[in-house]
Design an enzyme around this catalytic site. Structure first.
Site, PDB file in Angstrom:
ATOM      1  N   ARG A  63       0.764  -1.278  -0.020  1.00 18.78           N
ATOM      2  CA  ARG A  63       0.043   0.025   0.059  1.00 18.78           C
ATOM      3  C   ARG A  63       0.933   1.239   0.031  1.00 18.78           C
ATOM      4  O   ARG A  63       0.354   2.329   0.603  1.00 18.78           O
ATOM      5  CB  ARG A  63      -0.861  -0.025   1.182  1.00 18.78           C
ATOM      6  CG  ARG A  63      -1.685  -1.324   1.325  1.00 18.78           C
ATOM      7  CD  ARG A  63      -2.641  -1.499   0.399  1.00 18.78           C
ATOM      8  NE  ARG A  63      -3.983  -0.619   0.134  1.00 18.78           N
ATOM      9  CZ  ARG A  63      -4.948  -0.702   0.907  1.00 18.78           C
ATOM     10  NH1 ARG A  63      -5.047  -1.786   1.513  1.00 18.78           N
ATOM     11  NH2 ARG A  63      -5.865   0.093   0.814  1.00 18.78           N
ATOM     12  N   ARG A 111      -2.587   7.143   1.227  1.00 16.92           N
ATOM     13  CA  ARG A 111      -3.099   8.239   2.056  1.00 16.92           C
ATOM     14  C   ARG A 111      -2.085   8.864   2.938  1.00 16.92           C
ATOM     15  O   ARG A 111      -2.297  10.020   3.628  1.00 16.92           O
ATOM     16  CB  ARG A 111      -4.282   7.752   2.705  1.00 16.92           C
ATOM     17  CG  ARG A 111      -5.397   7.589   1.610  1.00 16.92           C
ATOM     18  CD  ARG A 111      -6.352   6.607   2.485  1.00 16.92           C
ATOM     19  NE  ARG A 111      -5.696   5.489   3.005  1.00 16.92           N
ATOM     20  CZ  ARG A 111      -6.163   4.409   3.715  1.00 16.92           C
ATOM     21  NH1 ARG A 111      -7.404   4.519   4.212  1.00 16.92           N
ATOM     22  NH2 ARG A 111      -5.591   3.566   4.149  1.00 16.92           N
ATOM     23  N   ARG A 123      -6.738  12.991  -4.492  1.00 15.25           N
ATOM     24  CA  ARG A 123      -7.963  12.464  -3.901  1.00 15.25           C
ATOM     25  C   ARG A 123      -9.002  13.637  -3.630  1.00 15.25           C
ATOM     26  O   ARG A 123     -10.477  13.125  -3.857  1.00 15.25           O
ATOM     27  CB  ARG A 123      -7.626  11.800  -2.756  1.00 15.25           C
ATOM     28  CG  ARG A 123      -8.831  10.959  -1.996  1.00 15.25           C
ATOM     29  CD  ARG A 123      -8.496  10.077  -0.697  1.00 15.25           C
ATOM     30  NE  ARG A 123      -8.293  11.115   0.529  1.00 15.25           N
ATOM     31  CZ  ARG A 123      -8.138  10.840   1.579  1.00 15.25           C
ATOM     32  NH1 ARG A 123      -8.102   9.583   1.714  1.00 15.25           N
ATOM     33  NH2 ARG A 123      -7.811  11.698   2.618  1.00 15.25           N
ATOM     34  N   ASP A 165      -7.022  -1.578  -7.219  1.00 13.20           N
ATOM     35  CA  ASP A 165      -7.777  -2.129  -5.909  1.00 13.20           C
ATOM     36  C   ASP A 165      -8.154  -3.604  -6.162  1.00 13.20           C
ATOM     37  O   ASP A 165      -8.548  -4.062  -7.429  1.00 13.20           O
ATOM     38  CB  ASP A 165      -8.842  -1.464  -5.426  1.00 13.20           C
ATOM     39  CG  ASP A 165      -9.129  -1.983  -3.950  1.00 13.20           C
ATOM     40  OD1 ASP A 165      -8.575  -1.230  -3.163  1.00 13.20           O
ATOM     41  OD2 ASP A 165     -10.030  -2.532  -3.566  1.00 13.20           O
ATOM     42  N   TYR A 184     -15.649 -10.175   0.514  1.00 12.79           N
ATOM     43  CA  TYR A 184     -16.104  -8.758   0.179  1.00 12.79           C
ATOM     44  C   TYR A 184     -17.601  -9.106  -0.341  1.00 12.79           C
ATOM     45  O   TYR A 184     -18.608  -8.468  -0.484  1.00 12.79           O
ATOM     46  CB  TYR A 184     -15.223  -7.863  -0.406  1.00 12.79           C
ATOM     47  CG  TYR A 184     -14.095  -7.419   0.381  1.00 12.79           C
ATOM     48  CD1 TYR A 184     -14.388  -6.396   1.396  1.00 12.79           C
ATOM     49  CD2 TYR A 184     -12.930  -7.897   0.480  1.00 12.79           C
ATOM     50  CE1 TYR A 184     -13.434  -5.786   2.184  1.00 12.79           C
ATOM     51  CE2 TYR A 184     -11.969  -7.351   1.214  1.00 12.79           C
ATOM     52  CZ  TYR A 184     -12.310  -6.316   2.014  1.00 12.79           C
ATOM     53  OH  TYR A 184     -11.376  -5.972   2.858  1.00 12.79           O
TER      54      TYR A 184
HETATM   55  O1  CP3 Z   1       0.162   0.864  -3.105  1.00 13.42           O
HETATM   56  C1  CP3 Z   1      -0.273  -0.018  -3.467  1.00 13.42           C
HETATM   57  O2  CP3 Z   1      -0.298  -0.996  -2.636  1.00 13.42           O
HETATM   58  C2  CP3 Z   1      -1.271  -0.221  -4.596  1.00 13.42           C
HETATM   59  C3  CP3 Z   1      -2.918   0.032  -4.537  1.00 13.42           C
HETATM   60  C4  CP3 Z   1      -3.595  -0.813  -3.514  1.00 13.42           C
HETATM   61  C5  CP3 Z   1      -4.736  -0.552  -3.022  1.00 13.42           C
HETATM   62  N1  CP3 Z   1      -5.457  -1.201  -2.870  1.00 13.42           N
HETATM   63  C6  CP3 Z   1      -5.255   1.008  -3.027  1.00 13.42           C
HETATM   64  C7  CP3 Z   1      -6.273   1.710  -2.218  1.00 13.42           C
HETATM   65  C8  CP3 Z   1      -3.479  -2.135  -3.202  1.00 13.42           C
HETATM   66  C9  CP3 Z   1      -2.564  -3.240  -3.556  1.00 13.42           C
HETATM   67  C10 CP3 Z   1      -4.616  -2.463  -2.577  1.00 13.42           C
HETATM   68  C11 CP3 Z   1      -5.334  -3.747  -1.994  1.00 13.42           C
HETATM   69  C12 CP3 Z   1      -6.496  -4.028  -1.341  1.00 13.42           C
HETATM   70  N2  CP3 Z   1      -7.610  -3.363  -1.502  1.00 13.42           N
HETATM   71  C13 CP3 Z   1      -6.529  -5.183  -0.295  1.00 13.42           C
HETATM   72  C14 CP3 Z   1      -5.408  -6.085  -0.078  1.00 13.42           C
HETATM   73  C15 CP3 Z   1      -4.195  -5.584   0.858  1.00 13.42           C
HETATM   74  C16 CP3 Z   1      -4.583  -5.457   2.204  1.00 13.42           C
HETATM   75  O3  CP3 Z   1      -4.284  -4.247   2.623  1.00 13.42           O
HETATM   76  O4  CP3 Z   1      -4.961  -6.205   2.894  1.00 13.42           O
HETATM   77  C17 CP3 Z   1      -7.747  -5.160   0.073  1.00 13.42           C
HETATM   78  C18 CP3 Z   1      -8.282  -5.751   1.380  1.00 13.42           C
HETATM   79  C19 CP3 Z   1      -8.517  -3.906  -0.314  1.00 13.42           C
HETATM   80  C20 CP3 Z   1      -9.874  -3.473  -0.229  1.00 13.42           C
HETATM   81  C21 CP3 Z   1      -9.912  -2.213  -0.017  1.00 13.42           C
HETATM   82  N3  CP3 Z   1      -9.855  -1.017  -0.641  1.00 13.42           N
HETATM   83  C22 CP3 Z   1     -10.064  -1.581   1.351  1.00 13.42           C
HETATM   84  C23 CP3 Z   1     -10.326  -2.286   2.866  1.00 13.42           C
HETATM   85  C24 CP3 Z   1     -10.107  -0.207   1.272  1.00 13.42           C
HETATM   86  C25 CP3 Z   1     -10.443   0.976   2.292  1.00 13.42           C
HETATM   87  C26 CP3 Z   1      -9.664   0.845   3.460  1.00 13.42           C
HETATM   88  C27 CP3 Z   1      -8.007   0.845   3.015  1.00 13.42           C
HETATM   89  O5  CP3 Z   1      -7.288   0.053   3.475  1.00 13.42           O
HETATM   90  O6  CP3 Z   1      -7.753   2.044   2.537  1.00 13.42           O
HETATM   91  C28 CP3 Z   1      -9.872   0.273  -0.006  1.00 13.42           C
HETATM   92  C29 CP3 Z   1      -9.598   1.555  -0.388  1.00 13.42           C
HETATM   93  C30 CP3 Z   1      -8.119   1.892  -1.074  1.00 13.42           C
HETATM   94  N4  CP3 Z   1      -7.631   1.041  -1.987  1.00 13.42           N
HETATM   95  C31 CP3 Z   1      -7.619   2.945  -0.734  1.00 13.42           C
HETATM   96  C32 CP3 Z   1      -6.327   2.899  -1.636  1.00 13.42           C
HETATM   97  C33 CP3 Z   1      -5.159   3.919  -1.527  1.00 13.42           C
HETATM   98  C34 CP3 Z   1      -7.901   4.070  -0.115  1.00 13.42           C
HETATM   99  C35 CP3 Z   1      -9.132   4.985  -0.577  1.00 13.42           C
HETATM  100  C36 CP3 Z   1      -8.657   6.355  -0.833  1.00 13.42           C
HETATM  101  O7  CP3 Z   1      -7.374   6.603  -0.718  1.00 13.42           O
HETATM  102  O8  CP3 Z   1      -9.496   7.113  -1.284  1.00 13.42           O
END
Ligand code: CP3
Length: 346
Positions: A27, A31, A40, A76, A153
């Site tokens: 990640r 943020r 964003r 994502d 999910y």
């Molecule tokens: O930098 C990276 O790693 C690449 C981008 C990436 C995102 N999501 C961007 C994102 C990756 C590899 C993911 C994977 C992801 N998404 C997982 C597996 C990894 C893990 O953390 O367990 C999961 C379970 C998700 C599902 C998901 N997407 C959740 C639970 C959320 C909200 C809470 C959170 O952790 O941010 C997201 C949204 C998301 N995906 C954001 C980002 C940067 C945040 C939203 C935003 O910034 O507006």
């Protein structure tokens, strides 16, 4: 396409010795970075994901600002459920919401196997643009969610600490659950193949919720599907399996032939190596919350981690995603400590 100037991660995944341990952070595009927050404010989450120019800009931010040894595609895991026909919303400060989750055989009729070249064509387009902009600076990691984590999910409809409804769905409707897992698996194989064709150098499967399952259930509901994916993908690009919390299955995961295994902070490097064997790279495993500690403490702990893993077969990373509140300087200390570390070669 120019050759890679920094191929440390690829060499570790091939089992080769390297002059230092490579590092990236799960990640890493997100943020905690002020420039990400600015974008964003202007664009919705799926606008950022589906616009190749924006996804490229976000993917490159940690490469130039933090100095990591790999880029990871900004996207994502939930783009697969979305491409299969489910509505997915990402609500700020709340996380993902799928308003019409899968609960019955009738619900499954709404889904189809995703086609990476139509519904997901923005992903190969982004990968091509990222590769062009990177111009060989570091490798690009593509990724997908593991089928089990996506089922969580798709059935629960939102985040959860236990995913009790998703687990109950498997135990009460096993045939439906297996049909759904197979559809996700088929979608994921096509999706990762398309990512690799477009230029992804490595791929990672994120099984964020694998550790909610007992070892027997992990084999039935998660690993049997990841095994199918790895069997196809591992010969096309080095493949990393990250099943958070499922350390008890490291030996079985190593047997899939994946070139790398991600581990979280709940297992020691020594124990993970013992379980996984000598033939696979290990990735991890710094507790991301420890990045809140004072910088000197981070440097000390990261040094201890590097010594525990040793000079070979390790990709330094966090044990899960970086958190939004982490100061940028602390992320930099993590990465710099790895890059400066000199292993004592015996
Ligand atoms: O930098 C990276 O790693 C690449 C981008 C990436 C995102 N999501 C961007 C994102 C990756 C590899 C993911 C994977 C992801 N998404 C997982 C597996 C990894 C893990 O953390 O367990 C999961 C379970 C998700 C599902 C998901 N997407 C959740 C639970 C959320 C909200 C809470 C959170 O952790 O941010 C997201 C949204 C998301 N995906 C954001 C980002 C940067 C945040 C939203 C935003 O910034 O507006």
């Amino acid at each position: 396409m120019s050759a890679l100037q920094n191929d440390l991660i690829l060499r570790v995944l091939r089992g080769e010795a390297t002059e230092r341990t490579p590092v990236w952070m799960m990640r890493q595009a997100g943020r905690y970075l002020p420039d990400y927050i600015k974008l964003r404010e202007k664009y919705s989450f799926f606008e950022r994901v589906q616009t190749p120019e924006l996804a490229t800009e976000i993917t490159l931010q940690p490469v130039y600002q933090i100095g990591v040894d790999a880029a990871i595609l900004f996207s994502d895991i939930l783009v697969i459920p979305q491409a299969m026909g489910l509505e997915v919303q990402l609500i700020e400060h709340k996380g993902p919401v799928l308003p019409d989750p899968i609960k019955s055989a009738k619900d499954l009729e709404r889904l189809h196997v995703a086609d990476p070249h139509t519904e997901l064509s923005y992903v190969p387009a982004a990968i091509k643009l990222i590769k062009k902009e990177l111009n060989g600076k570091v490798p690009l990691i593509g990724f997908a969610g593991a089928p089990w984590t996506l089922l969580c999910y798709m059935v629960q409809g939102k985040g959860s600490k236990t995913f009790d409804e998703a687990k109950a769905f498997c135990y009460t409707h096993p045939e439906l659950a297996h049909t759904l897992l197979q559809m996700i698996t088929d979608s994921t194989i096509a999706y990762l193949k398309a990512q690799i064709e477009a230029g992804a150098d490595v791929v990672q499967l994120f099984d964020s919720w694998g550790g909610l399952l007992s070892p027997d259930d992990f084999e039935i509901w998660s690993l049997s599907y990841m095994r199918q994916i790895v069997a196809v993908v591992k010969d096309l690009a080095p493949t990393i399996l990250f099943a958070k919390g499922a350390w008890y299955s490291l030996s079985a995961m190593a047997d899939t032939g994946a070139q790398g295994l991600g581990i979280d902070w709940c297992i020691t490097p020594q124990m993970a190596r013992k379980l996984a064997g000598e033939d696979v790279a290990l990735q991890g495993n710094y507790d991301p919350v420890h990045l809140m500690a004072p910088p000197a403490k981070i440097a000390e702990e990261v040094t201890a981690m590097l010594n525990a893993f040793g000079p070979k077969g390790h990709i330094a990373n966090l044990g899960h995603g970086i958190l939004p509140g982490v100061p940028v300087d602390h992320a930099k200390i993590f990465v710099e400590t790895v890059k400066q570390h000199k292993h004592h070669v015996i």
